[in-house]
Design a protein around this motif. Structure first.
Motif, PDB file in Angstrom:
ATOM      1  N   ASP A 152     -35.709  13.744  38.829  1.00 32.57           N
ATOM      2  CA  ASP A 152     -37.216  14.017  38.736  1.00 32.57           C
ATOM      3  C   ASP A 152     -37.321  15.084  39.568  1.00 32.57           C
ATOM      4  O   ASP A 152     -38.097  15.902  38.190  1.00 32.57           O
ATOM      5  CB  ASP A 152     -38.630  12.870  39.681  1.00 32.57           C
ATOM      6  N   PHE A 153     -37.082  14.992  40.575  1.00 33.68           N
ATOM      7  CA  PHE A 153     -36.738  16.655  40.805  1.00 33.68           C
ATOM      8  C   PHE A 153     -36.140  17.762  39.896  1.00 33.68           C
ATOM      9  O   PHE A 153     -37.040  19.386  39.165  1.00 33.68           O
ATOM     10  CB  PHE A 153     -35.387  17.037  41.940  1.00 33.68           C
TER      11      PHE A 153
ATOM     12  N   GLY B  68     -37.202  22.471  50.461  1.00 28.13           N
ATOM     13  CA  GLY B  68     -37.483  21.359  50.532  1.00 28.13           C
ATOM     14  C   GLY B  68     -37.509  20.887  48.935  1.00 28.13           C
ATOM     15  O   GLY B  68     -36.929  21.326  47.993  1.00 28.13           O
ATOM     16  N   TYR B  69     -38.347  19.781  49.011  1.00 27.48           N
ATOM     17  CA  TYR B  69     -38.508  18.910  48.331  1.00 27.48           C
ATOM     18  C   TYR B  69     -39.882  18.235  47.615  1.00 27.48           C
ATOM     19  O   TYR B  69     -40.225  17.851  49.667  1.00 27.48           O
ATOM     20  CB  TYR B  69     -37.029  18.072  48.051  1.00 27.48           C
ATOM     21  N   TYR B  70     -40.451  17.970  46.855  1.00 28.75           N
ATOM     22  CA  TYR B  70     -41.362  17.089  46.912  1.00 28.75           C
ATOM     23  C   TYR B  70     -40.970  15.165  47.144  1.00 28.75           C
ATOM     24  O   TYR B  70     -39.831  14.849  46.768  1.00 28.75           O
ATOM     25  CB  TYR B  70     -42.374  17.121  45.877  1.00 28.75           C
ATOM     26  N   PRO B  71     -41.410  14.713  48.612  1.00 31.76           N
ATOM     27  CA  PRO B  71     -40.619  13.618  49.126  1.00 31.76           C
ATOM     28  C   PRO B  71     -40.950  12.308  48.161  1.00 31.76           C
ATOM     29  O   PRO B  71     -40.256  12.030  48.149  1.00 31.76           O
ATOM     30  CB  PRO B  71     -41.460  13.127  50.197  1.00 31.76           C
ATOM     31  N   GLU B  72     -41.627  12.481  47.170  1.00 33.06           N
ATOM     32  CA  GLU B  72     -42.131  11.594  46.090  1.00 33.06           C
ATOM     33  C   GLU B  72     -41.092  11.188  45.147  1.00 33.06           C
ATOM     34  O   GLU B  72     -41.013  10.592  44.177  1.00 33.06           O
ATOM     35  CB  GLU B  72     -43.281  11.202  46.051  1.00 33.06           C
ATOM     36  N   PHE B  73     -39.803  12.512  45.049  1.00 33.64           N
ATOM     37  CA  PHE B  73     -39.157  12.257  43.789  1.00 33.64           C
ATOM     38  C   PHE B  73     -37.672  12.253  44.440  1.00 33.64           C
ATOM     39  O   PHE B  73     -37.137  12.089  44.955  1.00 33.64           O
ATOM     40  CB  PHE B  73     -39.406  14.100  43.655  1.00 33.64           C
TER      41      PHE B  73
END
Lengths: 286, 243, 159
Positions: A91-92, A82-87
């Motif tokens: 940023d990622f 997954g990934y952090y949605p705010e990225f």
């Protein structure tokens, strides 16, 4: 440079996911082939130190897989992530770079270089949640290469890529195979057929074959036949021989099968390809 | 004339780019951050939301203290502030379990600073931050409430520790990815208990609330400590269990 | 860090080449400089650290001389090397005269001119590198420049 896997097993309850696998990997590209549930992911997770083997050891030039030093040399793309949605994409990569201990000053340079490499340069500032599956996958690949890994382990890297992206991915892998051990798993034969120096074939938790394309093809070399027969005959043949492929042609059935000697009148011997071997082992027709 | 000469000097020593540069820089293995730098850098990756919500809770408490008179029920205002603490604990837990919430665990676990260290970094940052907030809240509360510092700390920390202890228990024993909902449910329940308690305890002696809080405080602390140890052990030795 | 690592690499290489006059040796020393620097430091971000990078490069160059047979060796390996760039159109001879003229200066003077004008390093950074005050660097630069002009006048450089 040697990645040594020594009698590694993983047992969940009474299910054996990996059964005493021993491998020695040197620099080059390795293609890990196997059907779903063959234990590819389990093996790769253990090689990345995110899963503890039930028994056996994994070392890279003497460095144990559980050590920080090992992880410093590792690039890993998990099968599901997954990934952090705010990225956004940048940023990622910067976040992952921080986890890999790369100082920010270098991380920025490296991240933009990699974004360009995976053709996401124009999307650097876009939120990852707007990305297509293929774009996410490419970003995952970029992430794995941030720390110039000596060991690059990619679990189903081509999943979600479209044919054009697949070709680009293959070129990418071939271009960086020097000075690295690259292991990639797939269930799509064409992904690894031409870029892998060695092919590893896994079935039901065991490594059933390993070697160069020619070496592992020798199992069915000169044993692949093609013929066109009637329905009844086809049924008969399928009882006797492993069928690789078949299709209906008018009233008849076209068959591609494995046999020591000529299976029937009018059968032609053809050249064996990796796909045949894969089907030979993993086809659900037999 | 000197300007021209300066330019000519530059040109005179101009040479082609070295041949091995590209390869060298590509394969160059940069020195890595040390643990302190890593933890400091993680501060910037704590979500803004997290900072914002915890400050909002504090702000609400200030507002409440300022505008509400002491009621007839003993310690009522302290009880109310105390019952907001579970939410501070909840913010802590949510931030801590971000990796599992967004399926980043496996990717993070394969990095130099693996999952256990990310966890530790978040724990430290959030722990210190919440410590500061609690301290400020306690100091401010002391200005408005008659109970005294020790009692205030007791009332503030007890529910905070209890919720964190229970949340850690759920994280440690998670079956699926839903553990965060359990944590939220616990926070709400503890908070409601805190609101109801004083009315219920009113019938008994005045000091019984303090006794209850002491018991909760000790239980909470015990849980937090044992669960943290368990968590650490799990992350360090068994690595993460993705199965 | 104002400059990317690849720009710094080019500059250190230029500096090493100016010292060693051999491409292979210059590049080897450049890479060793980087490895040595980053074995102890994480980033290059200010003048002091940049100065340190040059110090390492300079020491490595000096060490190289010591290991070899000094000046004769230098003549040998630089025999066939020249400052050749892809751009042949510019006045090659003029450049050669200028480089030779530079060699008549003292080492410190040469270095100031090189770092200041070729690698475009600030006075502050040069001061840190040479271990002298900024004012001293400034004076050295002025002196070196006028001396160089004198020499060049003798060579009919300005005709």
């Amino acid at each position: 440079m040697e990645l040594c896997i020594d009698r590694v097993s993983k047992i969940y309850g009474n299910k054996i996911a990996c059964d005493r696998i021993s491998l020695s990997l040197h620099k080059g590209v390795y293609g890990l082939l196997g059907a779903n549930g063959a234990g590819k992911t389990t093996l790769m997770r253990m090689m990345c130190g995110v899963l503890c083997p039930t028994s056996g050891t994994i070392t890279f030039d003497g460095i144990d897989v559980g050590k920080e030093e090992y992880r410093d040399l590792l690039g890993y793309l998990p099968q599901n992530f997954g990934y952090y949605p705010e990225f956004c994409a940048m940023d990622f990569l910067l976040y992952m770079a921080a986890l890999k201990g790369i100082p920010k000053v270098h991380a920025k340079e490296k991240a933009s270089e990699l974004l360009e490499l995976v053709s996401l340069k124009n999307e650097a500032k876009k939120k990852i949640r707007t990305f297509s599956g293929g774009m996410k996958q490419r970003l995952g690949i970029a992430q794995a290469m941030l720390n110039n890994p000596k060991i690059l382990i990619l679990d189903e890297p081509t999943a979600g890529l479209d044919p054009k992206e697949r070709i680009r991915f293959r070129n990418l892998i071939s271009s960086m195979s020097a000075e690295k051990i690259i292991l990639l798993s797939t269930h799509i034969v064409s992904d690894v057929e031409y870029i892998a120096d060695k092919i590893l074939l896994m079935k039901a938790g065991q490594m059933i074959h390993q070697g160069t394309l020619d070496e592992i093809l020798s199992v069915i070399k000169e044993k692949v036949w093609e013929c066109r027969v009637e329905k009844n005959k086809a049924d008969e043949l399928s009882e006797k021989y492993p069928i690789l492929n078949f299709r209906n042609e008018d009233e008849d059935i076209f068959l591609r099968l494995v046999s020591e000697e000529k299976p029937c009148e009018g059968a032609n011997r053809t050249e064996a390809v990796l796909e045949d071997l894969y089907l030979y082992y993993f086809n659900e027709l037999h | 004339m000197t300007d021209k000469l300066k330019k000519e000097i530059k040109e005179a020593f101009e040479i082609d780019s070295p041949v091995g540069k590209k390869q060298f820089l590509k394969d160059f293995r940069y020195p890595k951050l040390n643990k302190t730098d890593f933890i400091l850098e993680q501060i910037f990756y704590i979500r803004k939301k997290t900072w914002l919500f915890s400050v909002l809770i504090m702000g609400f408490i200030f507002w409440f203290l300022h505008f509400y008179e002491n009621s007839s029920t003993p310690n009522m205002n302290l009880w109310i502030i105390s019952s907001l603490m579970p939410f501070l604990a909840l913010i802590f837990t949510v931030e801590l379990s971000r990796s599992s919430m967004f399926k980043m665990e496996e990717m993070e676990a394969g990095c130099l600073f693996g999952l256990s260290q990310i966890f530790l970094a978040r724990m430290l940052i959030m722990g210190i931050w919440n410590g500061i907030l609690l301290f400020i809240i306690a100091l401010t509360a002391n200005l408005y409430l008659p109970e005294g510092m020790i009692k205030i700390f007791l009332y503030l920390l007890a529910p905070y520790l209890l919720v964190n202890g229970l949340s850690f228990y759920f994280i440690n024993n998670k079956r699926e990815r839903g553990e965060i909902y359990s944590c939220a449910a616990i926070a709400v329940m503890v908070s409601i208990c805190g609101m109801i308690m004083p009315r219920f305890l009113k019938r008994y002696s005045e000091n019984i609330g303090t006794w209850v809080m002491s018991v909760v405080w000790i239980t909470g602390l015990f849980m937090v400590l044992t669960q943290l140890r368990k968590m650490h052990k799990k992350l360090e030795e068994d690595r993460w269990n993705f199965a | 860090m104002s400059e990317g690592l690849d720009v710094i690499y080019d500059k250190i290489y230029k500096y090493c080449y100016y010292k060693m006059e051999n491409k292979q040796i210059a590049e080897d020393i450049t890479q060793e400089t980087f490895l040595k620097y980053f074995a102890q430091n994480i980033k290059i971000e200010n003048g002091r650290q940049m100065a340190y990078l040059y110090t390492i490069a300079k020491n490595l160059c000096t060490d190289y001389y010591r290991k070899g047979k000094g000046e004769e060796r230098r003549a040998e390996w630089s025999e066939n090397e020249e400052y050749l760039t892809e751009d042949f159109s510019k006045n090659l001879e003029r450049k050669y005269v200028l480089r030779q003229a530079m060699k008549n200066l003292e080492e410190g003077q040469q270095e100031v001119l090189f770092l200041r004008y070729v690698n475009e390093i600030s006075i502050k950074e040069i001061a840190a590198f040479m271990g002298i005050s900024r004012f001293a660097v400034y004076r050295l630069e002025k002196a070196a420049l006028s001396l160089l002009q004198q020499i060049l006048r003798k060579e009919d450089f300005y005709d």
